[in-house]
Design a protein around this motif. Structure first.
Motif, short mmCIF file in Angstrom:
data_model
loop_
_atom_site.label_atom_id
_atom_site.label_comp_id
_atom_site.label_asym_id
_atom_site.label_seq_id
_atom_site.Cartn_x
_atom_site.Cartn_y
_atom_site.Cartn_z
N ALA A 5 0.86 -1.19 0.00
CA ALA A 5 0.00 0.00 0.00
C ALA A 5 0.89 1.24 0.00
O ALA A 5 1.81 1.35 0.83
CB ALA A 5 -0.91 0.01 1.23
N VAL A 6 0.63 2.16 -0.92
CA VAL A 6 1.43 3.37 -1.06
C VAL A 6 0.56 4.57 -0.71
O VAL A 6 -0.58 4.68 -1.21
CB VAL A 6 1.98 3.51 -2.50
N GLU A 7 1.08 5.47 0.12
CA GLU A 7 0.33 6.66 0.51
C GLU A 7 1.25 7.88 0.50
O GLU A 7 2.47 7.75 0.70
CB GLU A 7 -0.28 6.49 1.90
N ASN A 8 0.65 9.05 0.32
CA ASN A 8 1.39 10.32 0.31
C ASN A 8 0.89 11.22 1.43
O ASN A 8 -0.32 11.27 1.71
CB ASN A 8 1.20 11.03 -1.03
N TYR A 9 1.84 11.93 2.04
CA TYR A 9 1.51 12.80 3.15
C TYR A 9 2.35 14.08 3.10
O TYR A 9 3.43 14.11 2.51
CB TYR A 9 1.81 12.12 4.50
N GLU A 10 1.86 15.08 3.80
CA GLU A 10 2.65 16.25 4.16
C GLU A 10 3.29 15.97 5.52
O GLU A 10 2.61 15.51 6.44
CB GLU A 10 1.75 17.49 4.25
#
Length: 203
Positions: free
Chosen positions: A85-90
């Motif tokens: 699972a790939v996720e993007n965040y600040e």
């Protein structure tokens, strides 16, 4: 700062292979990408979970790098990974200035909140939670990642060794209980990892 996380689960017996490849081929690929500012690899060897985090100076640098990494990721994680699972965040709080870590421990807390409360979450962590974490014995850094649009986030608290990680459980639980109440967040998962490698640089 912005981050991409890759969370993989698989056969614990194959985890060592994934670690070696990520720390060599994977690290070299990241270093070649413009805007790269560091990476971390965190694992639960008994359960067979792996979390990798890459740090980027901008959203554009992060997104552009994923065009390459998306193609190479399956091979880097083979034969270990059964799910990815790939996720993007600040990254609203991040541990720049701490020495690179190996062999310590990290406690990861996954959060959910109303998107309108994102600033409240960040302010509460930075002003109220972080100062209390920094005095824990063995504390080695902390980070807060937010996805403002989806109302999701995670905190990672790093400790210099496994003993400090274990010894901090009760005190961090008290900090967490007060922090989530003030920030109007829900804790949806709590995990602990071994730090294989963690390094973030400001430039």
């Amino acid at each position: 700062m912005f981050v991409r996380t890759v969370y993989a689960t698989g056969d614990p017996a194959q985890l060592g292979t994934a670690i070696r490849v990520l720390n060599t081929q994977g690290h070299d690929l990241l270093e070649e990408r413009p805007g790269f500012r560091g990476a971390g690899v965190f694992v639960d060897r008994a359960l067979g979970t792996l979390l990798s985090v890459s740090w980027w100076e901008s959203v554009e640098a992060r997104d552009n790098s994923d065009e390459v990494m998306r193609e190479r990721r399956p091979a880097l994680l083979h034969p270990f990974a059964g799910t990815v699972a790939v996720e993007n965040y600040e990254a609203t709080v991040f541990p720049v200035g701490h020495r690179p870590l190996t062999g310590g421990g990290m406690r990861l807390t996954r959060l959910e909140f109303a998107p309108a409360d994102a600033d409240l979450v960040a302010d509460t962590f930075h002003g109220g939670v972080l100062p209390r974490l920094e005095v824990l014995p063995g504390f080695a850094g902390a980070a807060l990642f937010l996805d403002r649009e989806r109302g999701r986030g995670m905190t990672g608290v790093l400790f210099a060794d496994q003993h400090a990680l274990v010894a901090s459980r009760s005190r961090q639980a008290a900090v967490r209980r007060e922090g989530v109440a003030k920030a109007h967040v829900a804790v949806v998962a709590l995990e602990e990892f071994e730090i294989v490698h963690a390094d973030v640089r400001a430039d």
